[in-house]
Every structure is written in C-alpha cells, then in structure tokens.
Design an enzyme around this catalytic site. Structure first.
Site, PDB file in Angstrom:
ATOM      1  N   LYS A   1     -29.879  19.160  64.477  1.00 55.93           N
ATOM      2  CA  LYS A   1     -29.300  19.547  63.188  1.00 55.93           C
ATOM      3  C   LYS A   1     -30.379  20.082  62.244  1.00 55.93           C
ATOM      4  CE  LYS A   1     -26.345  17.514  59.572  1.00 55.93           C
ATOM      5  NZ  LYS A   1     -25.725  16.232  59.132  1.00 55.93           N
TER       6      LYS A   1
ATOM      7  N   CYS B   1     -21.817  19.220  61.266  1.00 54.44           N
ATOM      8  CA  CYS B   1     -21.372  18.756  59.950  1.00 54.44           C
ATOM      9  C   CYS B   1     -21.833  19.636  58.781  1.00 54.44           C
ATOM     10  CB  CYS B   1     -21.811  17.308  59.768  1.00 54.44           C
ATOM     11  SG  CYS B   1     -20.804  16.392  58.570  1.00 54.44           S
TER      12      CYS B   1
ATOM     13  N   GLU C   1     -19.856  13.764  65.638  1.00 58.18           N
ATOM     14  CA  GLU C   1     -21.266  13.576  65.269  1.00 58.18           C
ATOM     15  C   GLU C   1     -21.654  12.095  65.312  1.00 58.18           C
ATOM     16  OE1 GLU C   1     -24.217  14.573  61.450  1.00 58.18           O
ATOM     17  OE2 GLU C   1     -22.049  14.466  61.165  1.00 58.18           O
TER      18      GLU C   1
END
Length: 262
Positions: free
Chosen positions: A111, A146, A42
């Site tokens: 995200k 994540c 990431e």
C-alpha cells in the site's frame, strides 16, 4: 470471469482464527460454485490492530503465503488475497498478494498511501514500488488498497496500462460510506473498467465498517452490492470483453490531450 468476494467480519488480532475462517469460506464457495477468482478484504489476518503488530507479526511470512498458495492450488482458483501485514527488515507493510490457479505468486503490492487519520505511518511503511497491471486468465487487472481509492491519478495510470478491472480491498469505515460508494462508481466510469471491491463488516476499537462490497461495470452500474452489516459472499460474472467495446463507444482515452494538462 466469475468472481466470489468475501465480505468478512475480521476477528481482531486472531490470525489463526481468521485463517480458518478463510479456509472454511473457500471450501464452501468452491464446492458449491464454479468460480474463477476469490477476493478477500484488507488486513484480514489481524484487522487494524496497529499498536499490537510487534506482538502479532514476525519476520517469517512464509507460513501465510504457503497457506494462500495452497488454497489456490487446492481449488484450482485464482486468489486476490486481500492484504496482510508483513514484516521485513524491521518494517511493517500492508501487502496485497495475488496467486494463480497453480498457486504461483503472480503479483504483490504494498500500500502506497497511508491513512493519516489512523496514523498508519506511525506503524506501517508505505510501499516503495509503483502499482502495476498484472494478468489472470489473460485479463489485465489493477489492484489497490483502501485509501488508494482517493487518488484518481493512481487508478488512471493503471487504466492507461490497459487494466480492464480494478480490484479494491478495504477496511472502509461506515462514517464515510458515501465516499466509498461514490468513489467506486466514479473510478469505474472515468476509467471504463470493472471495479470489484471487498470491504469488511463489523466493528473494531469503536469504528464501524461500511461493508457494501460490490461489483460495478464500466458504465457505472452496480451489478451486485453487499449489505452494511452482514458477513456474506458476493458472486458475480464479469463480461470483461465489454470493456473494449465501451471504450470504443465513448473514446475517452483517445480523446485525452495530455500535452495540455499540467
């Protein structure tokens, strides 16, 4: 499918240096091994330099995307390019990018879940579109970033769409390494798919990162795991055909009773 994961120590705020690191890594890996898929962590271009994004990122994202497409095309390899920060219409997004062997952009994902502990929503805008399953080499893959790992309903939705592999790109902190290891294994077991994760190592702004990038099979067995502290390459061969066999042996999906779930 042979996968190469870059467990990378990211240089904070140094986009060009990080890009050169990735270029050197890809050259080394693809020269020495016949790999099908490269996976990056990431925010590997900038690290979590959120307050500096206005100075680091402009609205021209073409240069980085051209670099990634060129990498895939040069080595004739699929690339799940971790995530990078992009700027569009004044908003910053944490965006994952996927390229096939021809250098074509196959999929992108912004995200969805922003981390309140890091005040991400002060700097980033959450994705507007649902995560979807995409295909590489005829295999169905889901991709999350994540903090998304903490939301099992997201991953289950991808599994229900046929995902045989879940790729997790992250900057997961050492302080919550037990969560990292437990959640990765749980997502593999409950969804009966391979989990491939790329997490960074090193430290930034007083935060140490957990490393321990890994590949977990659909039984929840760890095939390979990285160290806590060292930058390294993880190589693993995935027998993705096992997914359907395991789903037949333990038929979780056909045993579901959604009409009785709230």
């Amino acid at each position: 499918m042979k996968v190469a994961i870059y467990q990378m120590d990211i240089i904070a705020g140094e986009i060009e240096q990080n890009r050169q690191k990735v270029a050197n890594w890809a050259e080394e890996v693809c020269k020495e091994d016949s790999v099908d898929l490269l996976v990056l962590p990431e925010m590997w271009t900038t690290a979590y330099t959120l307050p500096q994004l206005q100075q680091l990122i402009d609205e021209n994202n073409d240069e980085m995307e051209f670099f990634l497409a060129g990498l895939a095309q040069k080595y004739e390899v699929n690339v799940i390019a971790g995530s990078i920060v992009v700027k569009e219409k004044g908003h910053f997004y944490n965006r994952a990018l996927v390229y096939n062997r021809q250098g074509e952009l196959v999929y992108q994902y912004d995200k969805i879940h922003l981390v309140p502990m890091l005040k991400e929503d002060d700097y980033l805008t959450g994705g507007h579109n649902k995560a979807e399953v995409f295909e590489l080499e005829g295999r169905k893959i889901g991709l999350i970033i994540c903090y998304d790992l903490r939301f099992p309903e997201l991953i289950r939705s991808l599994a229900l769409e046929g995902a045989e592999m879940l790729v997790v790109v992250a900057e997961w902190p050492l302080a919550r390494e037990q969560h990292w290891n437990t959640l990765l294994k749980a997502r593999a077991i409950e969804n009966q798919l391979y989990v491939v994760s790329s997490n960074r190592v090193g430290a930034y702004d007083g935060v140490e990162f957990a490393g321990q990038s890994q590949v977990i099979n659909p039984w929840g067995e760890v095939i390979i795991s990285g160290s806590v502290e060292w930058e390294e390459t993880l190589l693993a061969s995935l027998n993705v055909e096992d997914v359907q066999r395991i789903r037949q042996d333990v038929p979780v999906f056909t045993s579901r009773v959604p009409s009785l779930y709230k």
